[in-house]
Motif scaffolding. Structure first.
Motif, PDB file in Angstrom:
ATOM      1  N   ILE A   5       0.867  -1.170   0.000  1.00  0.00           N
ATOM      2  CA  ILE A   5       0.000   0.000   0.000  1.00  0.00           C
ATOM      3  C   ILE A   5       0.903   1.219   0.000  1.00  0.00           C
ATOM      4  O   ILE A   5       1.831   1.328   0.806  1.00  0.00           O
ATOM      5  CB  ILE A   5      -0.929   0.020   1.224  1.00  0.00           C
ATOM      6  N   VAL A   6       0.621   2.131  -0.932  1.00  0.00           N
ATOM      7  CA  VAL A   6       1.332   3.404  -1.015  1.00  0.00           C
ATOM      8  C   VAL A   6       0.287   4.488  -0.822  1.00  0.00           C
ATOM      9  O   VAL A   6      -0.700   4.531  -1.552  1.00  0.00           O
ATOM     10  CB  VAL A   6       2.020   3.580  -2.393  1.00  0.00           C
ATOM     11  N   ALA A  13      -1.473   5.273  10.445  1.00  0.00           N
ATOM     12  CA  ALA A  13      -2.924   5.228  10.246  1.00  0.00           C
ATOM     13  C   ALA A  13      -3.319   4.065   9.339  1.00  0.00           C
ATOM     14  O   ALA A  13      -4.310   3.373   9.595  1.00  0.00           O
ATOM     15  CB  ALA A  13      -3.411   6.544   9.648  1.00  0.00           C
ATOM     16  N   ILE A  14      -2.531   3.833   8.302  1.00  0.00           N
ATOM     17  CA  ILE A  14      -2.825   2.726   7.383  1.00  0.00           C
ATOM     18  C   ILE A  14      -2.691   1.390   8.109  1.00  0.00           C
ATOM     19  O   ILE A  14      -3.567   0.522   8.008  1.00  0.00           O
ATOM     20  CB  ILE A  14      -1.876   2.763   6.175  1.00  0.00           C
ATOM     21  N   THR A  15      -1.605   1.221   8.842  1.00  0.00           N
ATOM     22  CA  THR A  15      -1.364  -0.022   9.571  1.00  0.00           C
ATOM     23  C   THR A  15      -2.450  -0.264  10.611  1.00  0.00           C
ATOM     24  O   THR A  15      -2.932  -1.396  10.774  1.00  0.00           O
ATOM     25  CB  THR A  15       0.032  -0.004  10.209  1.00  0.00           C
ATOM     26  N   ALA A  16      -2.860   0.781  11.323  1.00  0.00           N
ATOM     27  CA  ALA A  16      -3.926   0.643  12.323  1.00  0.00           C
ATOM     28  C   ALA A  16      -5.228   0.194  11.670  1.00  0.00           C
ATOM     29  O   ALA A  16      -5.928  -0.680  12.199  1.00  0.00           O
ATOM     30  CB  ALA A  16      -4.125   1.962  13.064  1.00  0.00           C
ATOM     31  N   LEU A  23      -6.653  -7.288   8.160  1.00  0.00           N
ATOM     32  CA  LEU A  23      -6.079  -7.332   6.814  1.00  0.00           C
ATOM     33  C   LEU A  23      -4.562  -7.207   6.768  1.00  0.00           C
ATOM     34  O   LEU A  23      -3.961  -7.372   5.708  1.00  0.00           O
ATOM     35  CB  LEU A  23      -6.690  -6.210   5.961  1.00  0.00           C
ATOM     36  N   ARG A  24      -3.938  -6.927   7.894  1.00  0.00           N
ATOM     37  CA  ARG A  24      -2.500  -6.641   7.903  1.00  0.00           C
ATOM     38  C   ARG A  24      -1.674  -7.779   7.311  1.00  0.00           C
ATOM     39  O   ARG A  24      -0.695  -7.536   6.600  1.00  0.00           O
ATOM     40  CB  ARG A  24      -2.012  -6.298   9.317  1.00  0.00           C
ATOM     41  N   ALA A  29       4.009  -4.680   2.400  1.00  0.00           N
ATOM     42  CA  ALA A  29       4.662  -3.420   2.788  1.00  0.00           C
ATOM     43  C   ALA A  29       3.639  -2.295   2.838  1.00  0.00           C
ATOM     44  O   ALA A  29       2.726  -2.246   2.026  1.00  0.00           O
ATOM     45  CB  ALA A  29       5.768  -3.069   1.799  1.00  0.00           C
ATOM     46  N   VAL A  30       3.820  -1.397   3.791  1.00  0.00           N
ATOM     47  CA  VAL A  30       2.997  -0.194   3.900  1.00  0.00           C
ATOM     48  C   VAL A  30       3.936   0.996   3.799  1.00  0.00           C
ATOM     49  O   VAL A  30       4.835   1.161   4.616  1.00  0.00           O
ATOM     50  CB  VAL A  30       2.220  -0.150   5.237  1.00  0.00           C
TER      51      VAL A  30
END
Length: 89
Positions: A5-6, A13-16, A23-24, A29-30
């Protein structure tokens, strides 16, 4: 195939969000916006190239699915393929 995810949103925030929705484990990679470097946000291609490198994939073999003009411009600048997602009328 690795998935990254880019985003111009923060990595935290994306990881949370991914973690909260279970979904992690599906994302290799984030890559979030670079702190204190707004000029390096998309459409700058640096984040897209960073995601390709983190996934050990040539950027020319990557496909970015994006919902904004900056996503499309960034993918073109990085040399990635792009699919535009129209999430609004």
């Amino acid at each position: 195939m690795p998935t990254a995810i880019v985003s111009n949103n923060s990595e935290g925030a994306i990881t949370a969000y991914l973690t909260a929705h279970g979904l992690r484990s599906h994302v290799h990679a984030v890559i979030g916006r670079p702190h204190a470097h707004p000029a390096r946000m998309k459409p700058d291609p640096a984040l897209i190239r960073q995601a390709a490198a983190a996934s050990t994939t040539d950027v020319g073999r990557c496909v970015l699915v994006g919902d904004s003009l900056s996503d499309i411009e960034g993918a073109h600048a990085a040399g990635a393929r792009v699919i535009g997602y129209a999430n609004r009328p």
